[in-house]
Design a protein around this motif. Structure first.
Motif, PDB file in Angstrom:
ATOM      1  N   PHE B  39      59.289  62.998  52.217  1.00  0.00           N
ATOM      2  CA  PHE B  39      58.670  61.696  51.899  1.00  0.00           C
ATOM      3  C   PHE B  39      57.401  62.198  50.989  1.00  0.00           C
ATOM      4  O   PHE B  39      57.211  61.691  50.045  1.00  0.00           O
ATOM      5  N   PRO B  77      63.270  58.697  51.818  1.00  0.00           N
ATOM      6  CA  PRO B  77      62.060  59.213  51.205  1.00  0.00           C
ATOM      7  C   PRO B  77      61.707  58.780  49.791  1.00  0.00           C
ATOM      8  O   PRO B  77      60.490  58.341  49.691  1.00  0.00           O
ATOM      9  N   PHE B  80      59.113  56.131  49.613  1.00  0.00           N
ATOM     10  CA  PHE B  80      57.780  56.156  50.150  1.00  0.00           C
ATOM     11  C   PHE B  80      56.593  55.747  49.043  1.00  0.00           C
ATOM     12  O   PHE B  80      55.490  55.130  49.408  1.00  0.00           O
TER      13      PHE B  80
END
Lengths: 183, 345
Positions: B39, B77, B80
């Protein structure tokens, strides 16, 4: 397990710090309110102003306080700003703050009470009894677990002017205790 | 055959998260450092950067904590940067910086995604715009809820005092149906150039549908929307704010009749409101400062009171499928900042 599960709160370090911190300071109590100026910190919730005005009036009429100094919070959701705390600390001898009657303002009424105690003034916060848990949680956050405040039955906003006066009279004993009784 | 992950290990990890009090009620993805690192690799922002602060409770959120919560919410991820933009957008809202999360009204963030990022990440921008069913929409909204719960420490029954809350709290993340909207993207109303990947957010008190699929007259649709916006139950202050998430059919009907977005806003500002008598009947005719109260005074009974002070108080988005003429009034908690945040890498 090669990796620990991560903590999403970010509090582990600061929680330890809080645990070792000394308790929030409490101002010395007065023996009575004779000659005292009573600060009324009004949070703008419906009926808060007449409620605190009546508490102030009764403290003058029945307990010898000499006057009141009322101030209104601009933002009921947040604790009172430093300059307001300073102004009222300079001009008053004791503080009444309230009415905690919503999620954020009950918590912040208690935070205000704790701030005035730290500034050296006995303070009594008044909250609706529906918000005890959030008021207690805020006290804990401010390093004052078990902080005592006065409650009045929920709801407050729908009370008529006469009912507000009755409520003020009912809570007066608890307010006096908070301001004068040593812990 | 590839072995499947050990379900008992997974269950134990999920239960661990429950026992720590981190969950919003649904299972969390247990976050590990390698996952969170993925992330953090999607953004140039420092993990230590503070992205939001709640002064009254002495808590803040860093990029790192946002990443842990987004991972736990089930985000991939690559979502994010959208989570960060959504959180930045929310922190521009006065209510979200103040007591909104603690409020008895239990408001829900409404997150609106515009631009190419919708398709790059697979956001649903068509039917079922308010969810559920799509991972990016569902988990980006949930990540915000977990940040409020865990990083800010605002938990139900303690510092969060919602009386009833509202359906869809922590699950409203719309991608605008730009392809079928006749109007410029919502992010342009928030000050960003056309074509930008952007997020806009505000807090809602509820969503109320307006089902009007039989009239060919766009003004009748607007009257129907105005009636919903003007209901007294939602009026607590002098002014209110209510957006409209138009379905493509209503939006296209209005546009075909010559209505720009601004024209629709101006029409609603002009026509939304109540008479003094209506307000008095509901105990909301008096004004003390900006708060409404029950006043016995009947002198304003015949006066029509408008309730929407400016176009910013009537944000307009186009979302959903073009299969029926059903739009949504979204009741804003406080007021929208009027700004959008670009999704940056």
């Amino acid at each position: 397990m090669p990796y620990p599960i991560l903590d999403p709160t970010g509090t582990t370090a600061s929680a330890t710090a809080t645990a070792t911190k000394t308790r929030a300071p409490r101002a010395p109590r007065r023996r009575n309110l004779r000659g005292a100026t009573v600060g009324l910190l009004v949070n703008t919730k419906q009926n808060a102003a007449p409620f605190l005005d009546e508490v102030g009036r009764l403290l003058i009429a029945e307990h010898g306080a000499t006057g009141t100094m009322a101030r209104t919070k601009v933002n009921f959701a947040a604790p009172a700003p430093d300059d307001l705390v300073k102004e009222m600390t300079t001009g008053c001898d004791v503080i009444i703050t309230g009415i905690g009657d919503c999620g954020s303002c009950s918590a912040s009424a208690v935070a205000d009470g704790i701030a005035f105690e730290a500034a050296g003034l006995p303070a009594a916060a008044i909250c609706s009894d529906a918000f005890r848990v959030t008021a207690d949680a805020m006290a804990e956050l401010r390093g004052a677990p078990g902080y005592r405040y006065a409650t009045t039955p929920h709801p407050v906003a729908v009370l008529t002017p006469d009912q507000v006066k009755q409520r003020a009279a009912q809570v007066l004993g608890a307010v006096m205790k908070l301001l004068t009784e040593p812990e | 055959m590839t072995p499947t992950p050990d379900p008992e290990e997974a269950q134990a990890a999920i239960e661990y998260c429950y026992t720590r009090g981190w969950s919003d009620g649904l299972p969390l993805v247990p976050a590990s450092q390698p996952l969170v690192d993925k992330f953090l690799a999607t953004t140039s922002r420092s993990p230590d950067e503070v992205i939001g602060e709640l002064e009254q409770v002495g808590r803040n959120c860093t990029v790192y904590l946002a990443a842990v919560n987004a991972a736990m919410a089930g985000c991939l991820p690559e979502y994010f940067p959208v989570v960060l933009a959504a959180f930045d957008a929310l922190m521009r809202e006065r209510a979200a910086r103040g007591g909104g999360w603690q409020s008895t009204s239990g408001p829900a963030p409404m997150i609106v995604v515009n631009g190419p990022v919708r398709h790059e990440l697979g956001f649903n921008a068509q039917g079922g715009a308010f969810g559920p069913g799509f991972r990016p929409n569902a988990t980006v909204a949930r990540a915000i809820g977990l940040i409020v719960r865990n990083a800010f420490g605002i938990r139900p029954h303690v510092l969060e005092q919602a009386t009833q809350g509202l359906p869809g709290r922590w699950s409203i993340c719309l991608a605008e149906n730009e392809e079928e909207s006749p109007w410029p993207p919502f992010a342009e109303d928030g000050g960003l150039p056309a074509g930008a990947s952007a997020v806009t957010a505000t807090l809602l008190r509820t969503c109320e549908f307006v089902d009007n699929r039989h009239t060919p007259d766009p003004v009748q649709v607007l009257w129907d929307v105005a009636d919903t916006i003007s209901r007294t139950g939602s009026l607590i202050f002098r002014d209110t704010s209510a957006g409209v998430v138009f379905c493509p059919e209503h939006a296209q009907m209005l546009a075909a009749a010559g209505f720009t977005k601004h024209d629709v806003q101006a029409w609603l500002i002009e026509h939304c409101g109540r008479t003094g008598a209506d307000l008095r009947q509901a105990g909301k005719n008096g004004l003390r400062g900006i708060a409404r109260f029950a006043d016995a005074d009947t002198s304003q009974d015949a006066t029509f009171t408008r309730i929407l002070p400016s176009p910013r108080h009537v944000p307009i988005v186009v979302a959903g499928a073009r299969n029926a003429a059903i739009s949504m009034v979204v009741r804003v908690f406080g007021e929208w900042s009027g700004t959008a945040v670009e999704v940056s890498k």
